[in-house]
Design a protein around this motif. Structure first.
Motif, PDB file in Angstrom:
ATOM      1  N   GLY A   8       0.605  -1.184   0.011  1.00 23.63           N
ATOM      2  CA  GLY A   8       0.131  -0.061   0.051  1.00 23.63           C
ATOM      3  C   GLY A   8       0.667   1.131  -0.169  1.00 23.63           C
ATOM      4  O   GLY A   8       0.226   2.348   0.060  1.00 23.63           O
ATOM      5  N   GLY A   9       2.063   1.298   0.201  1.00 24.74           N
ATOM      6  CA  GLY A   9       2.869   2.501  -0.052  1.00 24.74           C
ATOM      7  C   GLY A   9       2.846   3.363  -1.264  1.00 24.74           C
ATOM      8  O   GLY A   9       2.211   2.617  -2.270  1.00 24.74           O
ATOM      9  N   GLY A  10       3.128   4.461  -1.345  1.00 26.84           N
ATOM     10  CA  GLY A  10       2.914   5.277  -2.441  1.00 26.84           C
ATOM     11  C   GLY A  10       3.232   6.695  -2.569  1.00 26.84           C
ATOM     12  O   GLY A  10       3.367   7.157  -1.227  1.00 26.84           O
ATOM     13  N   LEU A  11       2.678   7.347  -3.232  1.00 27.07           N
ATOM     14  CA  LEU A  11       2.922   8.973  -3.082  1.00 27.07           C
ATOM     15  C   LEU A  11       1.426   9.565  -2.848  1.00 27.07           C
ATOM     16  O   LEU A  11       0.584   9.072  -3.575  1.00 27.07           O
ATOM     17  N   VAL A  12       1.332  10.603  -2.026  1.00 25.30           N
ATOM     18  CA  VAL A  12       0.073  11.082  -1.691  1.00 25.30           C
ATOM     19  C   VAL A  12       0.140  12.562  -1.354  1.00 25.30           C
ATOM     20  O   VAL A  12       1.274  13.055  -0.803  1.00 25.30           O
ATOM     21  N   ALA A  14      -0.378  16.146   0.711  1.00 25.59           N
ATOM     22  CA  ALA A  14      -0.632  16.820   1.708  1.00 25.59           C
ATOM     23  C   ALA A  14      -2.113  16.921   2.019  1.00 25.59           C
ATOM     24  O   ALA A  14      -2.859  17.565   1.115  1.00 25.59           O
ATOM     25  N   GLY A  15      -2.643  16.309   3.323  1.00 23.18           N
ATOM     26  CA  GLY A  15      -4.095  16.463   3.605  1.00 23.18           C
ATOM     27  C   GLY A  15      -4.892  15.121   3.136  1.00 23.18           C
ATOM     28  O   GLY A  15      -6.041  15.154   3.314  1.00 23.18           O
ATOM     29  N   GLY A  16      -4.276  14.492   2.325  1.00 29.37           N
ATOM     30  CA  GLY A  16      -4.954  13.318   1.762  1.00 29.37           C
ATOM     31  C   GLY A  16      -4.801  12.055   2.468  1.00 29.37           C
ATOM     32  O   GLY A  16      -4.292  12.171   3.807  1.00 29.37           O
ATOM     33  N   SER A  17      -5.326  10.928   2.089  1.00 35.40           N
ATOM     34  CA  SER A  17      -5.357   9.815   2.747  1.00 35.40           C
ATOM     35  C   SER A  17      -4.788   8.621   2.271  1.00 35.40           C
ATOM     36  O   SER A  17      -4.699   8.625   0.861  1.00 35.40           O
ATOM     37  N   HIS A  18      -4.303   7.615   3.069  1.00 33.45           N
ATOM     38  CA  HIS A  18      -3.873   6.559   2.421  1.00 33.45           C
ATOM     39  C   HIS A  18      -3.999   5.421   3.332  1.00 33.45           C
ATOM     40  O   HIS A  18      -4.032   5.544   4.410  1.00 33.45           O
ATOM     41  N   ARG A  19      -4.000   4.018   3.006  1.00 31.91           N
ATOM     42  CA  ARG A  19      -4.095   2.925   3.641  1.00 31.91           C
ATOM     43  C   ARG A  19      -3.132   1.922   3.645  1.00 31.91           C
ATOM     44  O   ARG A  19      -2.752   1.458   2.175  1.00 31.91           O
ATOM     45  N   LEU A  20      -2.410   1.604   4.503  1.00 29.90           N
ATOM     46  CA  LEU A  20      -1.214   0.448   4.512  1.00 29.90           C
ATOM     47  C   LEU A  20      -1.990  -0.874   5.058  1.00 29.90           C
ATOM     48  O   LEU A  20      -2.847  -0.684   6.119  1.00 29.90           O
ATOM     49  N   SER A  21      -1.520  -1.958   4.525  1.00 27.10           N
ATOM     50  CA  SER A  21      -1.923  -3.273   4.795  1.00 27.10           C
ATOM     51  C   SER A  21      -0.634  -4.057   5.252  1.00 27.10           C
ATOM     52  O   SER A  21       0.345  -3.862   4.453  1.00 27.10           O
ATOM     53  N   CYS A  22      -0.801  -4.999   6.182  1.00 26.34           N
ATOM     54  CA  CYS A  22       0.205  -6.106   6.425  1.00 26.34           C
ATOM     55  C   CYS A  22      -0.431  -7.618   6.594  1.00 26.34           C
ATOM     56  O   CYS A  22      -1.468  -7.285   7.430  1.00 26.34           O
ATOM     57  N   VAL A  23       0.144  -8.285   6.141  1.00 25.54           N
ATOM     58  CA  VAL A  23      -0.608  -9.722   6.257  1.00 25.54           C
ATOM     59  C   VAL A  23       0.693 -10.495   6.937  1.00 25.54           C
ATOM     60  O   VAL A  23       1.828 -10.675   6.507  1.00 25.54           O
ATOM     61  N   ALA A  24       0.345 -11.439   7.796  1.00 25.92           N
ATOM     62  CA  ALA A  24       1.185 -12.386   8.702  1.00 25.92           C
ATOM     63  C   ALA A  24       1.081 -13.571   8.195  1.00 25.92           C
ATOM     64  O   ALA A  24      -0.039 -14.057   7.604  1.00 25.92           O
ATOM     65  N   SER A  25       2.172 -14.420   8.123  1.00 23.93           N
ATOM     66  CA  SER A  25       2.063 -15.821   7.676  1.00 23.93           C
ATOM     67  C   SER A  25       3.046 -16.653   8.608  1.00 23.93           C
ATOM     68  O   SER A  25       3.926 -15.814   9.312  1.00 23.93           O
ATOM     69  N   GLY A  26       3.074 -18.150   8.617  1.00 22.95           N
ATOM     70  CA  GLY A  26       3.914 -18.752   9.478  1.00 22.95           C
ATOM     71  C   GLY A  26       3.125 -19.115  10.787  1.00 22.95           C
ATOM     72  O   GLY A  26       2.119 -19.600  10.711  1.00 22.95           O
ATOM     73  N   ASN A  27       3.827 -18.880  11.766  1.00 26.09           N
ATOM     74  CA  ASN A  27       3.375 -19.567  13.214  1.00 26.09           C
ATOM     75  C   ASN A  27       2.354 -18.344  13.909  1.00 26.09           C
ATOM     76  O   ASN A  27       2.784 -17.692  14.546  1.00 26.09           O
ATOM     77  N   ILE A  28       1.414 -18.138  13.026  1.00 24.73           N
ATOM     78  CA  ILE A  28       0.180 -17.178  13.336  1.00 24.73           C
ATOM     79  C   ILE A  28      -0.281 -17.048  14.851  1.00 24.73           C
ATOM     80  O   ILE A  28      -0.021 -16.090  15.521  1.00 24.73           O
ATOM     81  N   ALA A  29      -0.069 -18.351  15.405  1.00 28.09           N
ATOM     82  CA  ALA A  29      -0.688 -18.226  17.015  1.00 28.09           C
ATOM     83  C   ALA A  29       0.491 -17.700  17.702  1.00 28.09           C
ATOM     84  O   ALA A  29      -0.040 -17.392  18.953  1.00 28.09           O
ATOM     85  N   ASP A  30       1.608 -17.443  17.373  1.00 25.93           N
ATOM     86  CA  ASP A  30       2.541 -16.954  18.329  1.00 25.93           C
ATOM     87  C   ASP A  30       2.462 -15.505  18.277  1.00 25.93           C
ATOM     88  O   ASP A  30       3.014 -14.647  19.154  1.00 25.93           O
ATOM     89  N   ILE A  31       1.527 -14.969  17.507  1.00 22.01           N
ATOM     90  CA  ILE A  31       1.338 -13.268  17.565  1.00 22.01           C
ATOM     91  C   ILE A  31       0.513 -12.841  18.614  1.00 22.01           C
ATOM     92  O   ILE A  31      -0.587 -13.119  18.787  1.00 22.01           O
ATOM     93  N   ASN A  32       1.075 -11.903  19.414  1.00 25.57           N
ATOM     94  CA  ASN A  32       0.462 -11.186  20.368  1.00 25.57           C
ATOM     95  C   ASN A  32      -0.037  -9.747  20.027  1.00 25.57           C
ATOM     96  O   ASN A  32      -1.117  -9.568  19.611  1.00 25.57           O
ATOM     97  N   VAL A  33       0.959  -9.037  19.610  1.00 24.84           N
ATOM     98  CA  VAL A  33       0.781  -7.445  19.331  1.00 24.84           C
ATOM     99  C   VAL A  33       1.032  -7.317  17.716  1.00 24.84           C
ATOM    100  O   VAL A  33       2.102  -7.915  17.380  1.00 24.84           O
ATOM    101  N   MET A  34       0.448  -6.524  16.929  1.00 25.75           N
ATOM    102  CA  MET A  34       0.774  -6.141  15.712  1.00 25.75           C
ATOM    103  C   MET A  34       0.941  -4.717  15.852  1.00 25.75           C
ATOM    104  O   MET A  34       0.044  -3.847  16.306  1.00 25.75           O
ATOM    105  N   GLY A  35       1.663  -3.986  14.843  1.00 22.81           N
ATOM    106  CA  GLY A  35       1.658  -2.693  14.968  1.00 22.81           C
ATOM    107  C   GLY A  35       2.350  -2.242  13.740  1.00 22.81           C
ATOM    108  O   GLY A  35       2.897  -2.987  12.781  1.00 22.81           O
ATOM    109  N   TRP A  36       2.799  -0.828  13.935  1.00 26.33           N
ATOM    110  CA  TRP A  36       3.510  -0.065  12.904  1.00 26.33           C
ATOM    111  C   TRP A  36       4.330   0.848  13.409  1.00 26.33           C
ATOM    112  O   TRP A  36       4.299   1.721  14.380  1.00 26.33           O
ATOM    113  N   TYR A  37       5.551   0.855  12.629  1.00 27.87           N
ATOM    114  CA  TYR A  37       6.689   1.715  12.961  1.00 27.87           C
ATOM    115  C   TYR A  37       7.156   2.454  11.580  1.00 27.87           C
ATOM    116  O   TYR A  37       6.739   1.971  10.659  1.00 27.87           O
ATOM    117  N   ARG A  38       7.722   3.457  11.916  1.00 30.69           N
ATOM    118  CA  ARG A  38       8.252   4.139  10.559  1.00 30.69           C
ATOM    119  C   ARG A  38       9.804   4.764  10.970  1.00 30.69           C
ATOM    120  O   ARG A  38      10.015   5.117  12.275  1.00 30.69           O
TER     121      ARG A  38
END
Length: 117
Positions: A8-12, A14-38
């Motif tokens: 979902g990255g791209g050029l936008v 100022a003042g606009g909106s944009h949406r990022l997505s992240c899909v997880a795979s593998g040992n999904i049951a091990d995931i506790n918290v998900m989030g974003w850094y930059r």
């Protein structure tokens, strides 16, 4: 192991909106918290937002009220809706997961968001 892939990255404008997505795979049951850094050029990686398995969320002060994190446990995804974007939001955005066991942390490869003034 848990793998995270952002999209979902791209050029936008100022003042606009944009949406990022992240899909997880593998040992999904091990995931506790998900989030974003930059990470902007020449700066340290910084926290943006997180969502726990129970749905609790937390945001950096700089994005509070403008960004919304959401998580779909069934689809193993986490999204970041970014509104009222500013040039200072320009950065490489990384999906992040805290795991219940070693290695305890997983990172995606990052997706670039550029906000033009």
């Amino acid at each position: 192991q848990v793998q995270l892939v952002e999209s979902g990255g791209g050029l936008v404008q100022a003042g606009g909106s944009h949406r990022l997505s992240c899909v997880a795979s593998g040992n999904i049951a091990d995931i506790n918290v998900m989030g974003w850094y930059r990470q902007a050029p020449g700066k340290q990686r910084e926290f943006v937002a997180l969502c726990t398995s129970s749905g609790m969320t937390n945001y950096a002060d700089s994005v509070q009220g403008r960004f919304t994190i959401s998580r779909d446990i069934a689809k193993n995804t986490v999204s970041l809706q970014m509104n009222s974007l500013k040039p200072e939001d320009t950065a490489n955005y990384y999906c992040h997961a805290l795991l219940r066991r070693t290695p305890f942390v997983s990172w995606g490869q990052g997706t670039q968001v550029t906000v033009s003034s």
